[in-house]
Design a protein around this motif. Structure first.
Motif, short mmCIF file in Angstrom:
data_model
loop_
_atom_site.label_atom_id
_atom_site.label_comp_id
_atom_site.label_asym_id
_atom_site.label_seq_id
_atom_site.Cartn_x
_atom_site.Cartn_y
_atom_site.Cartn_z
N GLY A 38 0.79 -1.22 0.00
CA GLY A 38 0.00 0.00 0.00
C GLY A 38 0.82 1.27 0.00
N LEU A 39 0.14 2.36 -0.29
CA LEU A 39 0.70 3.70 -0.25
C LEU A 39 -0.19 4.56 0.63
CD1 LEU A 39 1.40 4.24 -4.07
CD2 LEU A 39 3.11 3.71 -2.31
N TRP A 40 0.41 5.49 1.34
CA TRP A 40 -0.34 6.37 2.23
C TRP A 40 0.03 7.81 1.94
CZ3 TRP A 40 0.87 10.16 5.74
CH2 TRP A 40 -0.14 10.53 6.64
N THR A 58 0.24 -4.01 -8.14
CA THR A 58 1.15 -3.11 -7.42
C THR A 58 0.68 -1.68 -7.67
OG1 THR A 58 2.68 -2.96 -9.31
CG2 THR A 58 3.12 -4.66 -7.66
N VAL A 59 0.95 -0.81 -6.72
CA VAL A 59 0.58 0.59 -6.88
C VAL A 59 1.83 1.45 -6.77
CG1 VAL A 59 -1.81 0.43 -6.13
CG2 VAL A 59 -0.03 0.67 -4.41
N GLN A 60 1.90 2.47 -7.60
CA GLN A 60 3.06 3.35 -7.69
C GLN A 60 2.62 4.80 -7.58
OE1 GLN A 60 4.94 3.09 -11.50
NE2 GLN A 60 6.44 4.69 -11.08
N ALA A 61 3.25 5.55 -6.69
CA ALA A 61 2.95 6.97 -6.56
C ALA A 61 3.41 7.71 -7.82
CB ALA A 61 3.64 7.55 -5.33
N TRP A 69 -7.80 15.89 -0.57
CA TRP A 69 -6.81 14.96 -1.06
C TRP A 69 -7.35 14.31 -2.31
CZ3 TRP A 69 -2.11 15.32 0.89
CH2 TRP A 69 -1.96 15.85 2.16
N VAL A 70 -6.69 14.59 -3.41
CA VAL A 70 -6.94 13.94 -4.70
C VAL A 70 -5.58 13.44 -5.15
CG1 VAL A 70 -7.77 14.21 -7.05
CG2 VAL A 70 -8.85 15.50 -5.20
N VAL A 71 -5.38 12.13 -5.04
CA VAL A 71 -4.04 11.56 -5.15
C VAL A 71 -3.91 10.65 -6.37
CG1 VAL A 71 -2.27 10.20 -3.97
CG2 VAL A 71 -3.86 11.62 -2.63
N PRO A 72 -2.99 10.96 -7.27
CA PRO A 72 -2.79 10.11 -8.44
C PRO A 72 -1.84 8.95 -8.14
CG PRO A 72 -1.36 12.01 -8.62
CD PRO A 72 -2.12 12.16 -7.32
N VAL A 73 -2.22 7.76 -8.51
CA VAL A 73 -1.34 6.60 -8.43
C VAL A 73 -1.51 5.78 -9.70
CG1 VAL A 73 -1.47 6.52 -5.90
CG2 VAL A 73 -3.00 5.10 -7.26
N ARG A 74 -0.51 4.96 -9.99
CA ARG A 74 -0.60 4.07 -11.13
C ARG A 74 -0.71 2.64 -10.62
NH1 ARG A 74 0.18 6.30 -15.67
NH2 ARG A 74 1.70 7.81 -14.89
N VAL A 75 -1.66 1.92 -11.16
CA VAL A 75 -1.90 0.54 -10.75
C VAL A 75 -1.42 -0.39 -11.85
CG1 VAL A 75 -3.65 -1.14 -10.07
CG2 VAL A 75 -3.91 1.27 -9.41
#
Length: 240
Positions: A38-40, A58-61, A69-75
């Motif tokens: 996870g990412l926080w 997997t998730v990548q910031a 909070w509007v947070v972009p991540v790549r899955v």
């Protein structure tokens, strides 16, 4: 806030991807003990927003959060990759129009390039509903839904249950955990081209002792049938 105590209820949903609001940074360590990564993100170590994923993903910031909070991540998955916006709409100032859904709207307009990838999902606690549009002219829930639509995204809940925005029959939030004060303010937006299998909303009887929010769970297939099971859980006072 006791994420360790509440994690089993989240894991029982068997999510591939889970967006969790108002959790502590330590929640990532808790979830890792269950085989999830996870990412926080947040400014307060005890209260932020996290994205958890099962072993299949997997998730990548991707840079800094767009807003609070509007947070972009790549899955990344074995058969599907997509961009994800993890949302926990919060107050950002003294002006009503700038807070909560107004902040989400600002981020979507400013970061429109994020949608150049055709596979984008947005999930979380938007703290918003069409019924409050009049108090936020120009930067309200309807405008956010319109922006998502212009980028090829639909609300999974409304598409599956064939309900209009503002006329939801299944609440996602109970004010101060009062069953007689229900609202629908949590959403998952997915690409229109994905095949939507099911959308479930948790019940107050099952989740009320854990949170004032209940989970929204979407099961969708991508392309020829590869699955992406996304859970937006749980929200305020839920899992810290």
């Amino acid at each position: 806030m006791a994420f360790a105590r509440k994690a089993p209820s989240l894991l029982a949903l068997k999510p591939d991807i889970a967006v969790v609001q108002e959790c502590s940074k330590k929640s990532v360590d808790v979830i890792s003990s269950h085989g999830f990564s996870g990412l926080w993100f947040g400014a307060n170590l005890n209260k932020g927003v996290a994205v958890f994923c099962s072993k299949e993903f997997t998730v990548q910031a991707v840079g800094k959060p767009f807003g609070k909070w509007v947070v972009p991540v790549r899955v990344h998955g074995a058969v599907v990759d997509f961009n994800l916006l993890a949302v926990w709409a919060c107050p950002v100032g003294t002006k009503r129009a700038a807070n909560y859904i107004g902040e989400v709207h600002r981020c979507l307009v400013k970061q429109s390039g994020w949608f150049s990838n055709p596979s984008v999902v947005a999930a979380g606690d938007f703290n918003s509903n069409v019924q409050w549009d009049a108090n936020r002219p120009g930067r309200n829930h309807t405008e956010v839904v319109r922006l998502f639509d212009s980028h090829g995204l639909i609300s999974a809940y409304h598409a599956h249950h064939e309900e209009k925005q503002g006329a939801e029959k299944r609440p996602t939030y109970y004010f101060y955990r009062h069953q007689n004060k229900p609202f629908h303010i949590d959403y998952i937006f997915i690409p229109k081209v994905w095949r939507l299998k099911s959308v479930e909303v948790g019940s107050f009887s099952e989740w009320g002792h854990l949170s004032d929010h209940v989970p929204v769970v979407v099961d969708a297939s991508v392309g020829a049938g590869s699955g992406a099971y996304v859970a937006a859980t749980i929200g305020c006072d839920s899992v810290g």
